[in-house]
Design a protein around this motif. Structure first.
Motif, PDB file in Angstrom:
ATOM      1  N   UNK A 154       9.111   6.985  -9.200  1.00  0.00           N
ATOM      2  CA  UNK A 154       9.226   6.260 -10.463  1.00  0.00           C
ATOM      3  C   UNK A 154       8.156   6.717 -11.454  1.00  0.00           C
ATOM      4  N   UNK A 155       8.332   6.325 -12.723  1.00  0.00           N
ATOM      5  CA  UNK A 155       7.232   6.505 -13.672  1.00  0.00           C
ATOM      6  C   UNK A 155       6.294   5.332 -13.421  1.00  0.00           C
ATOM      7  N   UNK A 156       5.009   5.575 -13.468  1.00  0.00           N
ATOM      8  CA  UNK A 156       4.045   4.507 -13.197  1.00  0.00           C
ATOM      9  C   UNK A 156       4.035   4.172 -11.714  1.00  0.00           C
ATOM     10  N   UNK A 157       3.623   2.953 -11.410  1.00  0.00           N
ATOM     11  CA  UNK A 157       3.416   2.561 -10.021  1.00  0.00           C
ATOM     12  C   UNK A 157       4.695   2.147  -9.304  1.00  0.00           C
ATOM     13  N   UNK A 158       5.700   1.727 -10.060  1.00  0.00           N
ATOM     14  CA  UNK A 158       6.924   1.288  -9.411  1.00  0.00           C
ATOM     15  C   UNK A 158       8.088   1.435 -10.392  1.00  0.00           C
ATOM     16  N   UNK A 159       9.314   1.412  -9.855  1.00  0.00           N
ATOM     17  CA  UNK A 159      10.459   1.503 -10.759  1.00  0.00           C
ATOM     18  C   UNK A 159      11.606   2.263 -10.127  1.00  0.00           C
ATOM     19  N   UNK A 160      12.669   2.484 -10.947  1.00  0.00           N
ATOM     20  CA  UNK A 160      13.842   3.183 -10.439  1.00  0.00           C
ATOM     21  C   UNK A 160      13.514   4.633 -10.091  1.00  0.00           C
ATOM     22  N   UNK A 220      11.518   1.872  -6.258  1.00  0.00           N
ATOM     23  CA  UNK A 220      10.333   2.185  -5.467  1.00  0.00           C
ATOM     24  C   UNK A 220       9.292   1.103  -5.741  1.00  0.00           C
ATOM     25  N   UNK A 221       8.913   0.369  -4.684  1.00  0.00           N
ATOM     26  CA  UNK A 221       7.923  -0.695  -4.831  1.00  0.00           C
ATOM     27  C   UNK A 221       6.523  -0.095  -4.900  1.00  0.00           C
ATOM     28  N   UNK A 222       5.550  -0.955  -5.227  1.00  0.00           N
ATOM     29  CA  UNK A 222       4.172  -0.491  -5.311  1.00  0.00           C
ATOM     30  C   UNK A 222       3.675   0.085  -3.992  1.00  0.00           C
ATOM     31  N   UNK A 223       4.163  -0.473  -2.892  1.00  0.00           N
ATOM     32  CA  UNK A 223       3.718   0.048  -1.586  1.00  0.00           C
ATOM     33  C   UNK A 223       4.520   1.288  -1.190  1.00  0.00           C
ATOM     34  N   UNK A 224       5.302   1.815  -2.108  1.00  0.00           N
ATOM     35  CA  UNK A 224       6.088   3.052  -1.945  1.00  0.00           C
ATOM     36  C   UNK A 224       7.355   2.860  -1.101  1.00  0.00           C
ATOM     37  N   UNK A 265       4.427 -22.612  -7.732  1.00  0.00           N
ATOM     38  CA  UNK A 265       3.979 -21.827  -8.889  1.00  0.00           C
ATOM     39  C   UNK A 265       4.725 -20.515  -8.980  1.00  0.00           C
ATOM     40  N   UNK A 266       5.030 -20.109 -10.210  1.00  0.00           N
ATOM     41  CA  UNK A 266       5.623 -18.786 -10.452  1.00  0.00           C
ATOM     42  C   UNK A 266       4.879 -18.177 -11.620  1.00  0.00           C
ATOM     43  N   UNK A 267       4.434 -16.924 -11.437  1.00  0.00           N
ATOM     44  CA  UNK A 267       3.639 -16.323 -12.506  1.00  0.00           C
ATOM     45  C   UNK A 267       3.860 -14.820 -12.590  1.00  0.00           C
ATOM     46  N   UNK A 268       3.923 -14.303 -13.811  1.00  0.00           N
ATOM     47  CA  UNK A 268       3.942 -12.852 -14.041  1.00  0.00           C
ATOM     48  C   UNK A 268       2.618 -12.325 -13.512  1.00  0.00           C
ATOM     49  N   UNK A 269       2.634 -11.344 -12.659  1.00  0.00           N
ATOM     50  CA  UNK A 269       1.353 -10.867 -12.136  1.00  0.00           C
ATOM     51  C   UNK A 269       1.517  -9.554 -11.400  1.00  0.00           C
ATOM     52  N   UNK A 270       0.504  -8.708 -11.488  1.00  0.00           N
ATOM     53  CA  UNK A 270       0.533  -7.434 -10.757  1.00  0.00           C
ATOM     54  C   UNK A 270      -0.050  -7.539  -9.355  1.00  0.00           C
ATOM     55  N   UNK A 271      -0.534  -8.749  -8.955  1.00  0.00           N
ATOM     56  CA  UNK A 271      -1.115  -8.912  -7.638  1.00  0.00           C
ATOM     57  C   UNK A 271      -2.484  -8.239  -7.578  1.00  0.00           C
ATOM     58  N   UNK A 272      -3.088  -8.056  -6.400  1.00  0.00           N
ATOM     59  CA  UNK A 272      -2.585  -8.523  -5.114  1.00  0.00           C
ATOM     60  C   UNK A 272      -2.942  -9.990  -4.840  1.00  0.00           C
ATOM     61  N   UNK A 273      -2.255 -10.561  -3.836  1.00  0.00           N
ATOM     62  CA  UNK A 273      -2.492 -11.943  -3.439  1.00  0.00           C
ATOM     63  C   UNK A 273      -2.528 -12.071  -1.927  1.00  0.00           C
ATOM     64  N   UNK A 274      -3.020 -13.228  -1.454  1.00  0.00           N
ATOM     65  CA  UNK A 274      -2.958 -13.517  -0.009  1.00  0.00           C
ATOM     66  C   UNK A 274      -1.494 -13.784   0.364  1.00  0.00           C
ATOM     67  N   UNK A 278       6.565  -7.954 -12.209  1.00  0.00           N
ATOM     68  CA  UNK A 278       6.589  -8.589 -10.898  1.00  0.00           C
ATOM     69  C   UNK A 278       6.130 -10.026 -11.085  1.00  0.00           C
ATOM     70  N   UNK A 279       6.769 -10.879 -10.316  1.00  0.00           N
ATOM     71  CA  UNK A 279       6.483 -12.307 -10.388  1.00  0.00           C
ATOM     72  C   UNK A 279       6.031 -12.761  -9.013  1.00  0.00           C
ATOM     73  N   UNK A 280       4.895 -13.432  -8.945  1.00  0.00           N
ATOM     74  CA  UNK A 280       4.424 -13.989  -7.682  1.00  0.00           C
ATOM     75  C   UNK A 280       4.768 -15.466  -7.641  1.00  0.00           C
TER      76      UNK A 280
END
Ligand code: GLY
Length: 511
Positions: free
Chosen positions: A159-165, A189-193, A473-482, A465-467
């Protein structure tokens, strides 16, 4: 054929095949902080591959201005540039491999009158099968065509950037040069590839106008085409010609040189051409007041930089603070430890990439265990503030260190002791419920529809990405989280104060 005729021909051809012609998007992408520049035609269409309805219909074509700094060290050879124009046709669930390949073949052979040397298709690898379908389609069009197979390195794009089609590709070679890349966007392609199949299949193609012009004008170097009227001869002249085009295009969009992100790239390009200008007495085809100012400033630092180098300063410092390219440092007769330089360069690149993403990471500077926990706690706090104080609460800022979280939000008055206690109680209750934390990637519009919280005035990319934390709770966020709120421990507010007019600031810890 002139490059301007090729542009027209391309767009007319795809228009005649039912494509809507869409103008180039800006070089600095709007609302996508995961990349510094537009590097491909598909970038402005990313959300439409993910289900968002395209306002242009399913099939589009464009001539997209692109800047790619990844190839900067190759610039000056016969076929690489930092600034180029990409001819592309795209489909978001409209057509698939057969049409995409047939269009490309027809355009190259009939419209352009060129002979295809060979094509390549994806050879397959664990998880992504060999692309036999494309090979069959090519064979059915021209049984004498040579079809080569290659793996992920060559025949998979995005993908372009960290994730995408992203997806497997088929590529067309003319005069030994790859001129057209046809991407079958089948995956996200997710951030974890990891790869996830997309709901709708998409077509994304990219053909460099400069390369197509080169093979069409039957010259062996991009710089001999009509796109470079000065026809630079030496490598240095080529670099100056390329960088000047990039500089002009970036200045045209109002970018100014600075020490970070896009502005830093512009400064580096400017300083590189200024160095060559001094050293090789070259004309720089950039007419701009901003460039003149940068040039004056650089003249002053150049002298100081050269003196520093002679005194033995680390060449890498000269590169970052004065913009001296490594080859110039070498030409100046200074020995460069290439391994050391490359290692420092890698670290430097990581930092500037992280800079671009920083805004999307909710003020999270580090990824230490405590920072990640505090980040998840910030989401709980944000929702709890809504519950207790109402919808007036909007996030205005966030900053996390390993010691504490800091959260700024709109609210007109000081919180009462009861309100603070109530917020703490809610957050601790959610922690004790051991709620799962999950991430989902979706178009921005969808995230807004499900009410995901976000920064008050931040621009977000079209696909976010939404966590979610349980149902709470729902929030726009790039993470990471527990993974679960059970990991957080006890939440305590340590301070509540005014940050600016109408904005409150809370500091809190996990213990
Ligand atoms: N998006 C296809 C390419 O850049 O080659």
């Amino acid at each position: 054929m002139l490059s301007s005729e090729i542009r027209d021909k391309f767009l007319k051809f795809f228009e005649s095949k039912g494509h809507k012609v869409v103008p180039s998007s800006p070089l600095v992408p709007e609302g996508d902080s995961s990349v510094l520049f537009t590097t491909a035609g598909m970038q402005q269409f990313k959300p439409y591959y993910l289900g968002k309805e395209s306002p242009y219909g399913k099939n589009v074509a464009s001539v997209q201005k692109c800047v790619r700094t990844s190839d900067i060290d190759e610039v000056g050879d016969e076929s690489h540039l930092t600034f180029f124009e990409m001819l592309g046709n795209f489909s978001f669930g409209g057509y698939w491999k057969k049409e995409a390949i047939e269009y490309a073949h027809e355009f190259i052979t009939r419209e352009m009158g060129l002979k295809i040397d060979y094509v390549s298709v994806f050879a397959g690898e664990p998880g992504v099968p060999e692309d036999k379908e494309s090979a069959e389609i090519w064979k059915s069009i021209d049984s004498s065509l040579e079809i080569r197979k290659a793996g992920r390195e060559d025949n998979f794009w995005g993908p372009t950037g960290e994730e995408g089609p992203c997806g497997p590709t088929t590529e067309i070679y003319v005069n030994g040069i790859e001129i057209w890349n046809i991407v079958f966007n089948e995956f996200y392609c997710n951030r974890d590839k990891s790869l996830k199949p997309l709901d709708i299949k998409g077509i994304d193609t990219g053909m460099g106008l400069e390369r197509l012009t080169m093979v069409s004008q039957n010259v062996s170097n991009l710089f001999e085409t009509d796109l470079f009227p000065s026809h630079p001869k030496t490598r240095e002249e080529g670099i100056v010609a390329d960088h000047s085009r990039a500089i002009n295009a970036l200045l045209e969009e109002g970018l100014i040189p600075s020490n970070k992100d896009q502005g830093y790239v512009l400064r580096r390009l400017m300083r590189r051409v200024l160095l060559y200008k001094n050293r090789y007495q070259l004309e720089i085809p950039v007419e701009s007041e901003v460039f003149k100012q940068e040039s004056n400033k650089f003249d002053e630092t150049l002298e100081a930089g050269l003196k520093k180098l002679k005194e033995g300063e680390d060449p890498f410092v000269l590169f970052t603070s004065y913009g001296f390219p490594v080859e110039l440092i070498k030409e100046l007769g200074v020995e460069v430890d290439e391994k050391d330089f490359a290692e420092k360069f890698k670290q430097h690149k990581e930092i500037s990439r992280a800079g671009a993403e920083q805004k999307f990471k909710g003020g999270l500077a580090g990824h230490g265990e405590m920072e990640v926990k505090l980040h998840t706690a910030t989401h709980l706090l944000h929702q709890a503030l809504h519950d207790v104080l109402g919808d007036e609460v909007m996030q205005k800022g966030s900053n996390i260190t390993p010691e504490r979280l800091r959260f700024d939000f709109s609210f007109q008055r000081k919180l009462t002791e009861e309100e603070k206690k109530k917020v703490e109680e809610i957050v601790n209750e959610k922690i004790s419920e051991a709620l799962p934390v999950n991430k989902a990637v979706m178009p921005k519009a969808e995230a807004e529809k499900i009410g995901a919280r976000h920064f008050f005035d931040q621009k977000y990319p079209e696909e976010v990405s939404v966590y979610s934390i349980g149902d709470y709770s729902k929030e726009f966020c790039g993470g990471p989280h527990v993974n679960s709120t059970a990991e957080l421990g006890h939440f305590r507010i340590t301070n509540e104060e005014s940050s600016s007019a109408g904005v409150r600031r809370i500091k809190a810890v996990l213990e």
